[in-house]
Write a protein that holds these residues in place. Structure first.
Motif, PDB file in Angstrom:
ATOM      1  N   ARG A 191       0.830  -1.205   0.000  1.00 48.73           N
ATOM      2  CA  ARG A 191       0.000   0.000   0.000  1.00 48.73           C
ATOM      3  C   ARG A 191       0.858   1.247   0.000  1.00 48.73           C
ATOM      4  N   TYR A 192       1.909   1.301   0.886  1.00 45.21           N
ATOM      5  CA  TYR A 192       2.781   2.479   0.934  1.00 45.21           C
ATOM      6  C   TYR A 192       3.560   2.633  -0.364  1.00 45.21           C
ATOM      7  N   LYS A 193       3.911   1.522  -0.940  1.00 42.89           N
ATOM      8  CA  LYS A 193       4.652   1.536  -2.196  1.00 42.89           C
ATOM      9  C   LYS A 193       3.778   2.136  -3.301  1.00 42.89           C
ATOM     10  N   GLU A 194       2.560   1.756  -3.248  1.00 37.80           N
ATOM     11  CA  GLU A 194       1.609   2.260  -4.247  1.00 37.80           C
ATOM     12  C   GLU A 194       1.378   3.745  -4.050  1.00 37.80           C
ATOM     13  N   GLN A 195       1.281   4.176  -2.801  1.00 33.47           N
ATOM     14  CA  GLN A 195       1.053   5.601  -2.516  1.00 33.47           C
ATOM     15  C   GLN A 195       2.252   6.419  -2.980  1.00 33.47           C
ATOM     16  N   LEU A 196       3.462   5.902  -2.795  1.00 33.30           N
ATOM     17  CA  LEU A 196       4.649   6.603  -3.247  1.00 33.30           C
ATOM     18  C   LEU A 196       4.634   6.733  -4.771  1.00 33.30           C
ATOM     19  N   ARG A 197       4.209   5.721  -5.437  1.00 34.96           N
ATOM     20  CA  ARG A 197       4.165   5.772  -6.895  1.00 34.96           C
ATOM     21  C   ARG A 197       3.126   6.780  -7.375  1.00 34.96           C
ATOM     22  N   GLN A 198       2.062   6.883  -6.603  1.00 27.55           N
ATOM     23  CA  GLN A 198       1.018   7.838  -6.968  1.00 27.55           C
ATOM     24  C   GLN A 198       1.547   9.264  -6.886  1.00 27.55           C
ATOM     25  N   PHE A 199       2.465   9.468  -5.967  1.00 30.47           N
ATOM     26  CA  PHE A 199       3.065  10.796  -5.853  1.00 30.47           C
ATOM     27  C   PHE A 199       4.243  10.958  -6.801  1.00 30.47           C
ATOM     28  N   GLY A 200       4.527   9.969  -7.568  1.00 32.62           N
ATOM     29  CA  GLY A 200       5.568  10.033  -8.556  1.00 32.62           C
ATOM     30  C   GLY A 200       6.942   9.729  -8.005  1.00 32.62           C
ATOM     31  N   LEU A 201       7.000   9.033  -6.899  1.00 33.57           N
ATOM     32  CA  LEU A 201       8.294   8.704  -6.285  1.00 33.57           C
ATOM     33  C   LEU A 201       8.570   7.235  -6.524  1.00 33.57           C
ATOM     34  N   ASN A 202       9.824   6.978  -6.731  1.00 34.44           N
ATOM     35  CA  ASN A 202      10.247   5.592  -6.885  1.00 34.44           C
ATOM     36  C   ASN A 202      10.592   5.052  -5.486  1.00 34.44           C
ATOM     37  N   PRO A 203       9.928   4.002  -5.012  1.00 28.14           N
ATOM     38  CA  PRO A 203      10.213   3.483  -3.653  1.00 28.14           C
ATOM     39  C   PRO A 203      11.611   2.930  -3.526  1.00 28.14           C
ATOM     40  N   LEU A 204      12.243   2.535  -4.545  1.00 27.69           N
ATOM     41  CA  LEU A 204      13.593   1.985  -4.462  1.00 27.69           C
ATOM     42  C   LEU A 204      14.619   3.096  -4.265  1.00 27.69           C
ATOM     43  N   ASP A 205      14.304   4.308  -4.629  1.00 27.35           N
ATOM     44  CA  ASP A 205      15.228   5.423  -4.445  1.00 27.35           C
ATOM     45  C   ASP A 205      15.281   5.849  -2.973  1.00 27.35           C
ATOM     46  N   LEU A 206      14.290   5.575  -2.285  1.00 24.04           N
ATOM     47  CA  LEU A 206      14.242   6.001  -0.897  1.00 24.04           C
ATOM     48  C   LEU A 206      14.996   5.024  -0.107  1.00 24.04           C
TER      49      LEU A 206
END
Length: 173
Positions: A158-173
């Protein structure tokens, strides 16, 4: 003859005069000697009286010193007796205190041994309780882990999906 008798008479008178002079000198000498003897006897009597007075005074002083020494001796004996009694009392008190100290140390050692045994027993029981509790907790965690893992994966997704919705790559964090 008369002349001879006269000469003899004169001679006898001279002789008598000489003897009288000698007798007077002897008497004077005797008087002087008697006077000197009386003086010496008076001196001797004075010396005897003085000697007796000195002897009497020395005897009195000796008696006084002897009485003083006897009094001091009695005082010292009484003091020694008192000090011996105090020493005996102190020794008895010291022995009693030593016995009490040994008894107290013995009681302390027994109490410490009992407390150590009790602490060791409590440690063993607490260790047993702790290990039992930890084992129970681990069993519960093992039982709950699959549920948590599932919930964790869902939450992670879910958090991964929310990050993608904001245009962020979860692997970069």
């Amino acid at each position: 003859m008369h002349r001879l008798a006269q000469l003899e008479n004169e001679l006898l008178r001279d002789h008598l005069a000489l003897q009288r002079n000698e007798a007077r000198r002897a008497k004077a000498s005797e008087d002087q000697l008697k006077q000197r003897l009386q003086e010496l006897e008076a001196e001797l009597e004075g010396a005897r009286r003085e000697g007796k007075a000195i002897y009497t005074e020395m005897s009195r002083q000796r008696q006084a010193l002897q009485e003083e020494m006897e009094t001091r001796s009695r005082q010292l004996e009484e003091e020694v007796k008192g000090l011996r009694e105090k020493l005996d009392k102190c020794q008895r008190e010291a022995e009693a205190a030593e016995r009490e100290a040994k008894q107290a140390l013995g009681e302390r050692d027994r109490t410490l041994a009992q407390l150590r045994a009790h602490v060791a027993d409590m440690e063993a029981k607490y260790e047993e309780i702790l290990y039992g509790s930890l084992d129970g907790l681990l069993d519960k965690l093992r039982a709950v882990k699959p549920q948590w893992d599932g919930a964790l994966l869902k939450l992670h997704a879910r958090y991964k999906e929310q990050l993608r919705q904001f245009g962020l790559n979860p692997l970069d964090l």
